[in-house]
Design a protein around this motif. Structure first.
Motif, PDB file in Angstrom:
ATOM      1  N   ILE A   1      39.191  44.720  45.779  1.00  0.00           N
ATOM      2  CA  ILE A   1      37.960  44.657  45.000  1.00  0.00           C
ATOM      3  C   ILE A   1      38.136  45.530  43.770  1.00  0.00           C
ATOM      4  CG2 ILE A   1      35.513  45.226  45.039  1.00  0.00           C
ATOM      5  CD1 ILE A   1      35.595  44.758  48.069  1.00  0.00           C
TER       6      ILE A   1
ATOM      7  N   MET B   1      32.241  46.866  40.477  1.00  0.00           N
ATOM      8  CA  MET B   1      31.486  47.444  41.572  1.00  0.00           C
ATOM      9  C   MET B   1      30.631  48.610  41.060  1.00  0.00           C
ATOM     10  SD  MET B   1      33.263  48.622  45.015  1.00  0.00           S
ATOM     11  CE  MET B   1      32.567  49.750  46.132  1.00  0.00           C
TER      12      MET B   1
ATOM     13  N   PHE C   1      27.533  42.631  42.991  1.00  0.00           N
ATOM     14  CA  PHE C   1      27.368  44.039  43.327  1.00  0.00           C
ATOM     15  C   PHE C   1      26.018  44.593  42.883  1.00  0.00           C
ATOM     16  CE2 PHE C   1      31.952  44.194  44.166  1.00  0.00           C
ATOM     17  CZ  PHE C   1      31.880  44.803  45.395  1.00  0.00           C
TER      18      PHE C   1
END
Lengths: 161, 501
Positions: B205, B210, B420
């Motif tokens: 990721i 994020m 996110f």
């Protein structure tokens, strides 16, 4: 919103003494189960030579255990209540990001900028259209000048013509 | 000593070149500009502005990023004083007395003493980093995988203790961050893990989308819930330079704040967050008349602001000497270094001395620049802060989108930012703090690597972590901290510290 505000300490009725902790625990358990579902086939290996599955699987168990502890706590200890989700804000902000994502490469900032900002503006109840449209146009020009001309980012500005 | 001087000389030679001065200036400028926006902390600012440093040589890029970082910090303090909205946890304390001073028509003095205190703290911590860098990187050579692992465990425990609210929830967040870090290709076998068959996830990721989703957009959605009550000070800003009396009042708080913040900043696990709180509590304890605090006491701005800046700088120490990012901001720095082909750690100092010492020297230059460029620009920040939120948040959103897209010119990064954002908002609703999760995520890959190495070396025995003295000591500190945090009497005090806003 009056009875749903976050100052809900004490005086809880029923079994649940903290609906926020309860939901938080379920959320973690769900994530843990999902990770286990994805990762249960990964070889664990041994402690001496750990396989790819060792950490994901053990961490998923730990996250699940944390979730279970939260659920248990929500039944025994008073805590915060779950507050209402701002569906409008969430929807339009996420939509504005997606609008940007799916127009920037094909059409350029000239479309992605105003479109995404206008969608974002709908997230707020305090919306003034004329002012908003002028602001979007100005901001798009400013962003093109600042990010493309001045700072040299390779962002497409106009792919329309 | 002569080594230190020679190194600093080398560093200033690099940092004071016209090009690097320019980059530092631009960095401080844009950093402050974005950092001033309410609700945009240093994490979102750096993630947003990361791409503008890509076209520059590594040294220049890091100097500029450091400038952005200080700018964002200082911008956050400005917003705290003028609007009473803390951009991030560390500026909460500045709101208390800073905003009160602003309401009394002393905003200028508050901003002035914040800048001067920060500058002093910056000077001291620059020398501190230069002096401690070499010895610490020697210590780093004693570290085997077991020690690294234990050090990171200690960092994560600190992060739990320092997070607000429930310790259990903070631990859950760290575990979740570690779990997220395992997504992607396995380091040893090359097997794909938890990738859902998505191609982009095989590299793991991405950190920037994020961080941006959880700190940039989730924050906007959260802010939209409340009807806005932003009170930008209507009073005049007043003179900027403190008078002799105010200097006298602030001198010791600044010195004490610098020491407290600087020491806490070195701790892995975002110790820098604690600096301003500790300094504020200390000043209040030492004050002859504690009741002045919260009503515009200049010590309540001078101390915490110095502590904040000292911590912001010494947080570079674990990154530069051990290669461990102590907080999310430093994790973004790791990302930036990696893009330029630099692996953070003790070898940077020997392999790229110009980069290392240039960056250290640029910390001082950046702080000096902030004092010079920001004080005259206060009028501009005030008018920027008067822009209503209904216009401000779409602008913040578009900056975030452009920033995230530009990191890899990737549409998928923007889409995962959207995902996110939802995730981050859910965490807020469930009462979780996102910061410990990001730290867990940041350290996850390195921890797994070190854990697996340590277990191979110890032939599968966990005892290695307690048999090696250094590792055992680190774990013992972590254990003590954890016990202390859970003890009821101390818990109550910890809550008081965090509730003080």
């Amino acid at each position: 919103m009056s009875d749903q505000t976050h100052s809900g300490r004490g005086g809880a009725k029923g079994v649940l003494r903290s609906s926020q902790d309860f939901a938080a625990g379920l959320f973690l358990i769900f994530i843990a189960l999902f990770a286990l579902y994805l990762g249960w086939k990964l070889p664990m290996g041994t402690l001496r030579s750990m396989g790819p599955g060792m950490l994901p699987i053990s961490l998923a168990f730990m996250v699940g255990a944390g979730g279970a502890a939260l659920v248990a706590m929500s039944l025994t200890t008073d805590g915060e209540k779950l507050t209402r989700w701002s569906v409008r804000g969430l929807f339009f902000i996420v939509a504005s990001i997606l609008v940007f994502a799916y127009t920037v490469q094909t059409m350029g900032l000239i479309v992605a900028g105003p479109a995404s900002m206008l969608v974002a503006m709908m997230a707020s109840e305090d919306i003034k259209w004329v002012e908003g449209i002028i602001f979007c146009v100005l901001m798009t020009v400013l962003c093109s000048l600042m990010f493309k001309t001045l700072l040299g980012l390779p962002i497409p500005i106009n792919n329309l013509w | 000593m002569s080594d230190l001087l020679a190194n600093l000389y080398l560093g200033f030679g690099v940092a004071l070149s016209l090009k690097n001065l320019g980059l530092c200036f631009v960095g401080c400028m844009v950093g402050t500009l974005i950092g001033v926006l309410p609700g945009v902390g240093p994490i979102a600012t750096i993630a947003m502005l990361l791409p503008i440093t890509f076209g520059i040589d590594p040294t220049g890029a890091l100097i500029m990023l450091a400038g952005i970082y200080y700018g964002a910090q200082y911008g956050g303090s400005t917003t705290s004083i003028l609007v009473n909205i803390p951009g991030e946890a560390t500026s909460v304390v500045t709101c208390l007395d800073g905003h009160q001073m602003a309401r009394q028509g002393r905003a200028g003095v508050a901003l002035g003493i914040a800048a001067i205190g920060s500058f002093f703290a910056g000077c001291v911590s620059t020398i501190f980093i230069a002096a401690i860098g070499v010895p610490l990187s020697k210590v780093a050579q004693l570290f085997g995988p077991a020690e690294y692992f234990s050090l990171m465990v200690m960092g994560l425990v600190f992060a739990t203790v320092l997070a607000r609210g429930s310790v259990l929830k903070a631990i859950c967040m760290i575990l979740l961050g570690l779990l997220f870090a395992t997504v992607g290709t396995d380091l040893v076998t090359g097997q794909e893990r938890l990738t859902l068959g998505i191609q982009d996830l095989s590299d793991g990721i991405d950190f920037a989308p994020m961080a941006m989703g959880m700190f940039g957009f989730a924050e906007i959605i959260k802010n939209l819930e409340n009807v806005e009550t932003r009170d930008v000070v209507q009073q005049k800003i007043g003179r900027l330079m403190p008078n002799l009396e105010e200097y006298k009042q602030s001198a010791w708080p600044i010195i004490r704040g610098t020491v407290v913040g600087g020491i806490l900043g070195i701790l892995p696990g975002n110790g820098a967050v604690l600096g301003p709180f500790a300094s504020y509590t200390l000043e209040k304890k030492l004050a002859k008349d504690p009741s002045r605090f919260g009503k515009g006491a200049i010590e309540g701005v001078a101390g915490p602001e110095s502590a904040n800046n000292a911590g912001a700088q010494t947080a570079f120490i674990p990154l530069l000497t051990l290669g461990i990012p102590p907080n999310a901001v430093m994790a973004l720095m790791v990302g930036a270094m990696t893009i330029h082909g630099i692996v953070p750690g003790p070898q940077v100092m020997t392999k790229n001395p110009e980069l290392f010492w240039g960056m250290v020297a640029s910390m001082w230059v950046g702080n000096a620049m902030l004092v010079i460029i920001n004080l005259p620009l206060i009028g501009m920040w005030v008018s920027l802060l008067k822009v209503p939120y209904r216009l401000m948040f779409p602008a913040i959103g578009i900056f975030c989108c452009i920033g995230i897209y530009s990191i890899n010119n990737s549409v998928n990064d923007v889409v995962s930012t959207a995902a996110f954002s939802i995730f981050g908002y859910a965490l807020v609703k469930f009462g979780f703090e996102p910061a410990p999760m990001l730290l867990g995520f940041v350290l996850g890959k390195l921890m797994e690597e070190k854990l697996r190495q340590a277990m191979i070396l110890s032939r599968g025995s966990f005892m290695t972590f307690v048999e090696r003295p250094l590792s055992a000591a680190l774990l013992a500190v972590a254990l003590i901290m954890l016990i202390v945090a859970v003890l009821p009497s101390i818990r109550a005090k910890r809550d008081v510290v965090f509730v003080e806003d």
